[in-house]
Design an enzyme around this catalytic site. Structure first.
Site, mmCIF file in Angstrom:
data_model
loop_
_atom_site.group_PDB
_atom_site.id
_atom_site.type_symbol
_atom_site.label_atom_id
_atom_site.label_comp_id
_atom_site.label_asym_id
_atom_site.label_seq_id
_atom_site.Cartn_x
_atom_site.Cartn_y
_atom_site.Cartn_z
ATOM 1 N N CYS A 1 17.430 -35.356 95.021
ATOM 2 C CA CYS A 1 17.878 -35.038 93.655
ATOM 3 C C CYS A 1 19.019 -34.032 93.753
ATOM 4 O O CYS A 1 18.881 -32.869 93.373
ATOM 5 C CB CYS A 1 16.737 -34.476 92.821
ATOM 6 N N CYS B 1 12.372 -25.687 89.617
ATOM 7 C CA CYS B 1 12.715 -24.415 88.988
ATOM 8 C C CYS B 1 11.790 -24.233 87.781
ATOM 9 O O CYS B 1 12.228 -24.212 86.630
ATOM 10 C CB CYS B 1 14.184 -24.339 88.606
#
Length: 394
Positions: A210, A335
């Protein structure tokens, strides 16, 4: 603009931002830029003041506000001088009415309560809504920290990352020769540590599943000394295309990019099955760890979207596991500071792929969270990140 007019401008912007959040529209920064592009009369001081008001109101409003006025009234009731601007003066907001509803202060949407990692307490939530620091990663292909420090006035070495510097607030890093020459890249310290957790070395084959615009890809290439092979893939054509000029500026030539079809990622990566020394999955996630930078994203998240993200994370982990060579490593990161995206996701992977061995991360900082480690603003001075690493069976 008068203080009252600035307050009204903030109200108008908060209305736009709240609508955009509910409808998956433009980000707050984009809307603020558009607003002032159409209002050339506003000076730089006006723009800064309005922006500050907008973000102060957003940070204290965990729930999407019913209106920009309600959001600003909530802030004004905590900041007495702001209440004086609701005086009905020209270009300012209408006077406050007795008993008028205002947004209550909160740190997160109520439906998220109980879903944070157990390490996240109220002090951690408060820290997630403070101003973020301005961090840069030093590109080892161009020089070390000792070269970058004197080129960036006011910079200080980071506490955890050996390849990072922290800059003064408001520093215009992209106007410096250090940035133009590729010596430094803007990157949060936590993201730098994630890249180091991969243990990248010269000659390796690494897949960044990603990759986005390539921040971690660039860091991995630098750690490899620009020797080896990196396959950087993503389903977002726009983000992936932004990597090309960054690679050139950084002096990186070992990266090949691949655009993936959503839902068919495995097919596009089939030729890499069992070949990668390291596979990095920095997965799409809630972004709860980056609320310091984008506080209005709290208003964009909902239970259905979170459920889809958790399912996608699991799928990407299973695809990535097939790419790792025997004895190679799989690194997973989000995150996020939510348990189901971090420790819960890692534990579920461990149950599905019991032959993969959880390993300690070769980086400083953070706290143990299940099979991984959680980095947070309050504890580490970084964005919020969960990171886990496994060794594939031989």
């Amino acid at each position: 603009m008068t203080p009252a007019a600035r307050t009204q401008a903030a109200i108008e912007l908060l209305d736009e931002i709240a609508v955009a959040a509910r409808e998956s529209g433009a980000a707050a920064d984009t809307l603020i830029a558009r607003y002032f592009k159409a209002r050339r009369y506003a000076g730089s001081g006006d723009r800064r003041a309005v922006r500050e008001l907008v973000y102060r109101a957003i940070r204290r409003s965990g729930e999407p506000p019913v209106s920009g006025r309600a959001a600003m009234l909530g802030l004004a009731r905590e900041v007495p001088e702001l209440r004086t601007f609701f005086d009905g003066s020209a270009h300012g907001p209408a006077p406050e009415v007795e008993g008028e509803a205002a947004c209550p202060a909160s740190f997160a949407p109520s439906w998220l309560h109980g879903r944070f990692d157990p390490l996240i307490d109220e002090s951690e939530l408060l820290a997630l809504l403070e101003r973020a620091s301005l961090d840069v990663r030093v590109n080892r292909l161009k020089g070390g920290v000792e070269v970058a420090l004197p080129a960036l006035p006011g910079a200080v070495a980071m506490r955890l990352s050996p390849i990072g510097l922290r800059l003064p607030e408001g520093f215009q890093v992209e106007e410096t020769e250090a940035w133009r020459s590729g010596l430094v890249e803007v990157q949060d310290e936590g993201s730098q540590l994630l890249s180091l957790a991969c243990g990248a070395e010269a000659g390796m084959t690494i897949v960044d599943v990603c990759a986005g615009a390539g921040g971690k890809t660039l860091a991995l290439a630098a750690e490899m000394g620009n020797e080896g092979r990196i396959v950087a893939s993503d389903t977002d054509r726009g983000r992936l295309s932004r990597m090309t000029p960054r690679l050139a500026r950084a002096g990186v030539s070992i990266v090949e990019t691949r655009l993936l079809d959503p839902g068919r990622e495995g097919a596009a990566l089939a030729d890499l099955v069992g070949t990668a020394d390291v596979v990095l999955v920095d997965a799409p996630c809630s972004g709860t760890g980056t609320w310091r930078r984008n506080p209005e994203t709290r208003w964009r998240l909902n239970p259905d979207r979170l459920a889809r993200l958790v399912a996608l994370q699991a799928d990407l982990l299973d695809i990535a596991a097939e790419l790792v060579r025997p004895g190679g490593h799989l690194v997973y990161a989000v995150c996020s500071v939510l348990a189901e995206e971090g420790r819960g996701q890692a534990e579920a992977f461990g149950r599905r792929r019991s032959a993969f061995v959880s390993e300690a991360l070769p980086i400083p900082g953070g706290r143990l969270s299940g099979q991984g480690r959680l980095l947070t603003p309050a504890h580490d001075g970084t964005d919020g990140f969960f990171v886990a690493r496994w060794r594939a069976p031989c």
